[in-house]
Write a protein that holds these residues in place. Sequence first.
Motif, PDB file in Angstrom:
ATOM      1  N   ARG A  15     -54.471 -19.931  44.948  1.00  0.00           N
ATOM      2  CA  ARG A  15     -55.384 -21.022  44.560  1.00  0.00           C
ATOM      3  C   ARG A  15     -55.549 -21.048  43.047  1.00  0.00           C
ATOM      4  N   PRO A  17     -55.820 -22.486  39.691  1.00  0.00           N
ATOM      5  CA  PRO A  17     -56.148 -23.827  39.195  1.00  0.00           C
ATOM      6  C   PRO A  17     -55.136 -24.344  38.169  1.00  0.00           C
ATOM      7  N   ASP A  21     -53.302 -27.827  38.415  1.00  0.00           N
ATOM      8  CA  ASP A  21     -53.384 -28.807  37.316  1.00  0.00           C
ATOM      9  C   ASP A  21     -51.996 -29.336  36.980  1.00  0.00           C
ATOM     10  N   ILE A  24     -50.643 -31.584  39.794  1.00  0.00           N
ATOM     11  CA  ILE A  24     -51.306 -32.903  39.790  1.00  0.00           C
ATOM     12  C   ILE A  24     -50.687 -33.778  38.695  1.00  0.00           C
ATOM     13  N   PHE A  49     -55.696 -39.988  46.803  1.00  0.00           N
ATOM     14  CA  PHE A  49     -55.034 -39.147  45.800  1.00  0.00           C
ATOM     15  C   PHE A  49     -55.873 -37.885  45.566  1.00  0.00           C
ATOM     16  N   GLN A  50     -57.170 -38.092  45.334  1.00  0.00           N
ATOM     17  CA  GLN A  50     -58.053 -36.940  45.071  1.00  0.00           C
ATOM     18  C   GLN A  50     -58.175 -36.057  46.307  1.00  0.00           C
ATOM     19  N   VAL A  54     -57.359 -31.940  46.973  1.00  0.00           N
ATOM     20  CA  VAL A  54     -58.368 -30.996  47.489  1.00  0.00           C
ATOM     21  C   VAL A  54     -57.821 -30.319  48.751  1.00  0.00           C
ATOM     22  N   LEU A  57     -55.324 -27.697  47.871  1.00  0.00           N
ATOM     23  CA  LEU A  57     -56.016 -26.469  47.450  1.00  0.00           C
ATOM     24  C   LEU A  57     -56.465 -25.667  48.673  1.00  0.00           C
TER      25      LEU A  57
ATOM     26  N   VAL B  65     -56.061 -38.538  36.928  1.00  0.00           N
ATOM     27  CA  VAL B  65     -55.547 -37.164  36.920  1.00  0.00           C
ATOM     28  C   VAL B  65     -56.640 -36.201  36.453  1.00  0.00           C
ATOM     29  N   ARG B  67     -59.893 -36.623  36.510  1.00  0.00           N
ATOM     30  CA  ARG B  67     -60.973 -36.545  37.510  1.00  0.00           C
ATOM     31  C   ARG B  67     -60.550 -35.651  38.672  1.00  0.00           C
ATOM     32  N   THR B  68     -59.288 -35.809  39.081  1.00  0.00           N
ATOM     33  CA  THR B  68     -58.799 -35.015  40.216  1.00  0.00           C
ATOM     34  C   THR B  68     -58.740 -33.537  39.839  1.00  0.00           C
ATOM     35  N   GLN B  69     -58.251 -33.266  38.627  1.00  0.00           N
ATOM     36  CA  GLN B  69     -58.154 -31.863  38.198  1.00  0.00           C
ATOM     37  C   GLN B  69     -59.542 -31.221  38.165  1.00  0.00           C
ATOM     38  N   ARG B  71     -62.196 -32.131  39.914  1.00  0.00           N
ATOM     39  CA  ARG B  71     -62.694 -31.978  41.281  1.00  0.00           C
ATOM     40  C   ARG B  71     -62.051 -30.780  41.979  1.00  0.00           C
ATOM     41  N   VAL B  72     -60.746 -30.626  41.759  1.00  0.00           N
ATOM     42  CA  VAL B  72     -60.025 -29.510  42.386  1.00  0.00           C
ATOM     43  C   VAL B  72     -60.526 -28.175  41.816  1.00  0.00           C
ATOM     44  N   ARG B  73     -60.760 -28.140  40.501  1.00  0.00           N
ATOM     45  CA  ARG B  73     -61.266 -26.898  39.883  1.00  0.00           C
ATOM     46  C   ARG B  73     -62.648 -26.536  40.437  1.00  0.00           C
ATOM     47  N   ARG B  75     -63.880 -27.384  43.308  1.00  0.00           N
ATOM     48  CA  ARG B  75     -63.721 -26.972  44.716  1.00  0.00           C
ATOM     49  C   ARG B  75     -63.172 -25.541  44.783  1.00  0.00           C
ATOM     50  N   ALA B  76     -62.230 -25.225  43.884  1.00  0.00           N
ATOM     51  CA  ALA B  76     -61.642 -23.880  43.848  1.00  0.00           C
ATOM     52  C   ALA B  76     -62.728 -22.850  43.500  1.00  0.00           C
ATOM     53  N   ALA B  79     -64.965 -22.402  46.491  1.00  0.00           N
ATOM     54  CA  ALA B  79     -64.293 -21.598  47.518  1.00  0.00           C
ATOM     55  C   ALA B  79     -64.237 -20.132  47.099  1.00  0.00           C
TER      56      ALA B  79
END
Lengths: 187, 167
Positions: A15, A17, A21, A24, A49-50, A54, A57, B65, B67-69, B71-73, B75-76, B79
Amino acid sequence: MTDDKQTIALGLRRRDPDVLDQLIEQYQQRLYRYLLFLTGNPALAEDFFQETWVRILERGEQYNAKSKFESWLFAIARNLVIDASRRKKFASLEDFADPETQQPFEPPDLHATSALQLLLSRENQQAVQISLLRIPAYYREVLVLRFHEELGLEEIAAVLAAPISTVKSRLYRGLAALKSVLTEGAA
Amino acid sequence: MNEDLHQRAQRLLAESLVEGIAASDQAWLGQHLRGCADCAREAAATQEALQALRGVPVTVPRDLVARTQLRVRLRAQEAGESSRSGMLLWVITAASWLLGVLSAPLVWRGFAWFGGHFGVPRLALEMGFVLWWTVPALVAAAAVLYQRGVAQGFAGQRSQRDSKAPH
């Protein structure tokens, strides 16, 4: 290539990041285009897309590096779209088509001039491109995977979780539909 | 020209795009297209259709991109925190179990002394000893279940929020 897949698999398992990144960034165009063709709606494509990343991940450890990363990515994106369509009472992508008229499903905000149509109309080939939206989603999907993403038949079958014969038949019908709408559009 | 030849040409045209055709078929098709205006037009129309498909301009929305990065960070991170607190709980549970095993003979001696001193029946002593062992495990199990319940509650709320979000 195998090393790339292994690196991606390792990064997803951890996981990491930074790996996400990078992915993505790298796959933004391809994933967004696939989702846009699949949903026919830019706002939905953005949401999915978003959600797709997620999900990547959360389920990263399931990627085994045996298949291409993009096939797995598209499969996850597709499943999200199908799950969402089920929540909205559509049983599958096939049901994106209106059963009464057999016309392709159009989300409510596409009844007037959609954002995608507006986007396309800025270009010279507007009539041709808008007519692409008249092709049912399940044909648009295979056409974009084959002729944009240049995936092989087996890879498309893996994305769709369908037999190769189904992929072929959708491609043949999709090509015929594409030619037909473009001929009508030009007329 | 024979109608079957045109049909064959149409079939090979489609096949060449979808699954590929043999070199001999490719050569035959090329020769046919050079001599047949209708089929050549059809082949050109197919190529134009594919060019139109490939030419659809798709621009990824600005900042999608980023915004997604983000959001993913987030969430990570979420978690990771959940995983660390789960790990801590397991470590505490394991330590508690180990201490229980190591201290069992001493505890039993204590129970025996207590029973002898106050005249408590042996059955009550044995039940007390069993409870001494099981209560920490039951507390730990309850804590794990509570934590999962809270996590699922959050997930449920988030999923409801997502489904209500305007598209």
